[in-house]
Design a protein around this motif. Structure first.
Motif, short mmCIF file in Angstrom:
data_model
loop_
_atom_site.label_atom_id
_atom_site.label_comp_id
_atom_site.label_asym_id
_atom_site.label_seq_id
_atom_site.Cartn_x
_atom_site.Cartn_y
_atom_site.Cartn_z
N ASN A 145 -3.89 -5.55 -7.48
CA ASN A 145 -3.75 -5.19 -6.08
C ASN A 145 -4.17 -3.74 -5.80
O ASN A 145 -3.78 -3.16 -4.78
N GLY A 146 -4.97 -3.18 -6.71
CA GLY A 146 -5.60 -1.90 -6.44
C GLY A 146 -4.79 -0.66 -6.73
O GLY A 146 -5.15 0.44 -6.27
N THR B 177 -2.24 -3.77 -10.86
CA THR B 177 -3.66 -3.46 -11.07
C THR B 177 -4.55 -4.37 -10.23
O THR B 177 -5.53 -3.93 -9.63
N PRO C 56 -3.77 2.53 -8.71
CA PRO C 56 -4.48 3.37 -9.69
C PRO C 56 -3.75 3.38 -11.03
O PRO C 56 -2.52 3.36 -11.08
N LYS D 265 1.54 2.83 -3.47
CA LYS D 265 0.46 3.36 -4.29
C LYS D 265 0.54 4.87 -4.49
O LYS D 265 -0.10 5.42 -5.39
N ASP E 131 0.82 -1.21 0.00
CA ASP E 131 0.00 0.00 0.00
C ASP E 131 0.85 1.26 0.00
O ASP E 131 0.45 2.28 -0.57
#
Length: 247
Positions: A150-151, A148, A153, A131, A128
């Motif tokens: 794993n979130g 992508t 942007p 990100k 995290d």
């Protein structure tokens, strides 16, 4: 007599069909030491394993030449075209149903985030944390697909067609992070005369095995022959000889 001629015609038809099916389009990218070009020839650990496998299976490479392309193009060909074999490709859950798999060619290796050693402002202790940064990825590769999923942007991912470009962009602080394998990073920096100590490993990301994979538009018969041939190559000791050769 008429029946005999009919049998001969059918046999010839099937034989011709099998001969056509045995010609395979083979594609890959530049990724040392697995697949790369030297003196005009495509060589490397994976390349030699694939060539031995196809030879054992009685298959030929279309035009007698492996196609070396930017990864995005090779990947698109393997997704869309008929009788295409792509290697060295990581086998992931997202890709599982997109291809017909043969292998594993080689033991898996670990992918990490790397940053420029001087960037004390880039702090990544968890996924995290990353990100918030601009990340250089190889277009249509496992890099972006993993992030992508794993979130991450979309706007944080900077896609390029050549991983060497990512290395240079990182050194010039045009991006904050890249993904790479330790052994491959060492080879790339040596070849490009880039300072390896400037690339600081910051976080383990994932580990997947290297495979060869056929397009979905390839017949199961061809895939099964390749799988059987690969097993024979494995038990023959050839792969170990190839690994020793490139050691």
């Amino acid at each position: 007599m008429k029946h005999a001629r009919m049998v001969i015609v059918v046999v010839l038809f099937l034989w011709c069909g099998m001969s056509d099916a045995q010609e395979i389009i083979v594609v890959t990218e530049i990724w040392e030491p697995y697949n790369f070009v030297k003196d005009g020839n495509v060589i490397g650990i994976s390349t030699e394993i694939v060539e031995h496998t196809l030879q054992q299976a009685g298959m030929t490479i279309k035009d007698g030449k492996i196609g070396v392309y930017p990864w995005a193009r090779a990947y698109a060909m393997a997704l869309e075209d008929e009788n295409v074999l792509i290697y060295t490709i990581l086998r992931t859950e997202d890709r599982e149903k997109l291809f017909k798999w043969v292998g594993m060619l080689l033991p898996s290796e670990k992918f990490y985030f790397y940053k420029h050693r001087t960037r004390s402002d880039v702090v990544v202790k968890t996924l995290d944390d990353a990100k918030q940064y601009q990340i250089g990825v190889l277009r249509d590769s496992i890099h972006g697909q993993f992030l992508t999923a794993n979130g991450f942007p979309k706007e944080s991912l900077d896609g390029v067609s050549d991983q060497v470009l990512n290395l240079r962009k990182l050194l010039y602080d045009r991006i904050d992070l890249i993904l790479d394998v330790e052994a491959t990073l060492k080879i790339r920096t040596q070849e490009q005369n880039l300072p390896l100590p400037e690339f600081e490993q910051v976080l383990f990301l994932f580990e997947h095995g290297y495979y060869m994979a056929f397009s979905q538009k390839t017949s199961d018969t061809i895939v099964e022959r390749a799988q059987s041939a690969f097993q024979e190559v494995q038990t023959s000791g050839i792969i170990q000889e190839i690994l020793e050769k490139y050691k």
